[in-house]
Design an enzyme around this catalytic site. Structure first.
Site, PDB file in Angstrom:
ATOM      1  N   HIS A 114     -16.258  -4.716  -8.448  1.00 29.32           N
ATOM      2  CA  HIS A 114     -15.918  -5.360  -7.191  1.00 29.32           C
ATOM      3  C   HIS A 114     -14.982  -4.513  -6.334  1.00 29.32           C
ATOM      4  O   HIS A 114     -13.908  -4.127  -6.790  1.00 29.32           O
ATOM      5  CB  HIS A 114     -15.234  -6.697  -7.489  1.00 29.32           C
ATOM      6  N   PRO A 115     -15.342  -4.191  -5.091  1.00 29.72           N
ATOM      7  CA  PRO A 115     -14.505  -3.274  -4.299  1.00 29.72           C
ATOM      8  C   PRO A 115     -13.296  -3.911  -3.625  1.00 29.72           C
ATOM      9  O   PRO A 115     -12.423  -3.204  -3.135  1.00 29.72           O
ATOM     10  CB  PRO A 115     -15.471  -2.746  -3.237  1.00 29.72           C
ATOM     11  N   CYS A 116     -13.173  -5.247  -3.635  1.00 31.92           N
ATOM     12  CA  CYS A 116     -12.154  -5.806  -2.740  1.00 31.92           C
ATOM     13  C   CYS A 116     -10.727  -5.635  -3.257  1.00 31.92           C
ATOM     14  O   CYS A 116      -9.781  -5.791  -2.501  1.00 31.92           O
ATOM     15  CB  CYS A 116     -12.447  -7.246  -2.361  1.00 31.92           C
ATOM     16  N   ARG A 117     -10.535  -5.269  -4.527  1.00 32.95           N
ATOM     17  CA  ARG A 117      -9.177  -4.995  -4.997  1.00 32.95           C
ATOM     18  C   ARG A 117      -8.923  -3.501  -5.153  1.00 32.95           C
ATOM     19  O   ARG A 117      -7.851  -3.095  -5.596  1.00 32.95           O
ATOM     20  CB  ARG A 117      -8.919  -5.677  -6.343  1.00 32.95           C
TER      21      ARG A 117
END
Lengths: 122, 171
Positions: free
Chosen positions: B127-130
């Site tokens: 997941h890229p959002c963190r």
């Protein structure tokens, strides 16, 4: 009669074995297991600070152990992730032994590790 | 540097490929000329892992890792696909079961099947959002933030970097 002697012999050899292992233990103890290194834990990003920053740990502890320790100390949720950085540039493998990192990257007698936390991944 | 630009990313992945060429480590640079974020790097690797759903026997698996730039998030993404020897692809659930590194994590919070930023085909993606939070501590210090970031996330998906890569971050 012969059985008795056999038992006696076995007990004797067992005792001598015990004595030997004990002497080996006490001989190597101060040299190996007691060796400790100083580490300094510094927060980055939104990580909370630790009241005690300087820690002395056994040099044969793994990085994964320190990560678990800091997570417990900061009372993080089990789904929160904690990462440790050396030199603020890379994350050592959790299997890495503290002593190896200390030997390569310590400054002024301390290994500085920055820690950062995130809420899971996504 | 408060965030990683495409130019930074391109320079970083080129450095990775240069080191890889010397070590014969297998990273290859790919490029789609028509796209702003067209550069990405690829590495194929064989690994033996136990797959739970078919007994505990070990399987020879082919991993294909891609490191590309996600414009929307402004961060690098690590995506990969895994194939068994019969050519069938591992589903996200199968991979999850075979991976012991994500204990305590929720599968769908961690791995997602997402479109590859350049190829637009589905890949398993961290997941890229963190990612920005992970990169923030070393963005200013590291000479190669992409390597630094890979040293954090790679081990979770069986991708390990040798010391030679890590060295360029601080030299």
């Amino acid at each position: 009669m012969s059985e008795d002697t056999e038992v006696q012999e076995a007990t004797n050899s067992l005792q001598s074995l015990n004595i030997r292992t004990e002497s080996v233990d006490s001989g190597s103890d101060p040299e190996h297991t007691k060796q400790k290194v100083d580490i300094l834990l510094k927060p980055t990003g939104n990580a909370p600070i630790m009241k005690k920053k300087k820690w002395t740990v056994d040099s044969d502890k793994k990085i994964g152990w320190i990560i678990e320790f800091v997570k417990k100390y900061l009372k993080l949720e089990s789904n929160e992730k904690l990462f440790l950085y050396v030199n603020q540039t890379f994350a050592p493998s959790p299997d890495q032994i503290v002593k190896n990192l200390y030997d390569c990257y310590s400054t002024e007698g301390k290994l500085v590790l920055h820690y950062c936390k995130t809420q899971a991944w996504g | 540097m408060t965030s990683l630009t495409i130019e930074d990313f391109n320079r970083c992945v080129e450095d990775i490929v240069n080191i890889s060429d010397k070590l014969m480590d297998g990273w290859k640079l790919q490029q789609n000329e028509g796209l702003e974020n067209g550069k990405y790097i690829v590495k194929k690797e064989q690994k033996v892992l136990p797959l739970e759903q078919e007994g505990s026997t070990n399987f020879l698996l082919i991993f294909e890792y891609h490191v590309a730039f996600n414009i929307s998030y402004g961060v690098p993404v690590l995506c990969f696909n895994v194939w068994k020897q019969d050519g069938s692809i591992l589903t996200i659930e199968q991979f999850w079961k075979a991976n012991k590194k994500f204990k305590d994590s929720n599968m769908h919070d961690t791995l997602t099947q997402m479109d590859h930023p350049v190829l637009r085909r589905p890949f398993l993606t961290l997941h890229p959002c963190r990612t920005h939070e992970i990169m923030e501590p070393f963005l200013e210090r590291s000479k190669n933030p992409v390597v630094s970031w890979l040293s954090v996330v790679g081990p979770f998906v069986h991708l390990n970097l040798t010391e030679e890569y890590v060295k360029i971050c601080s030299s």
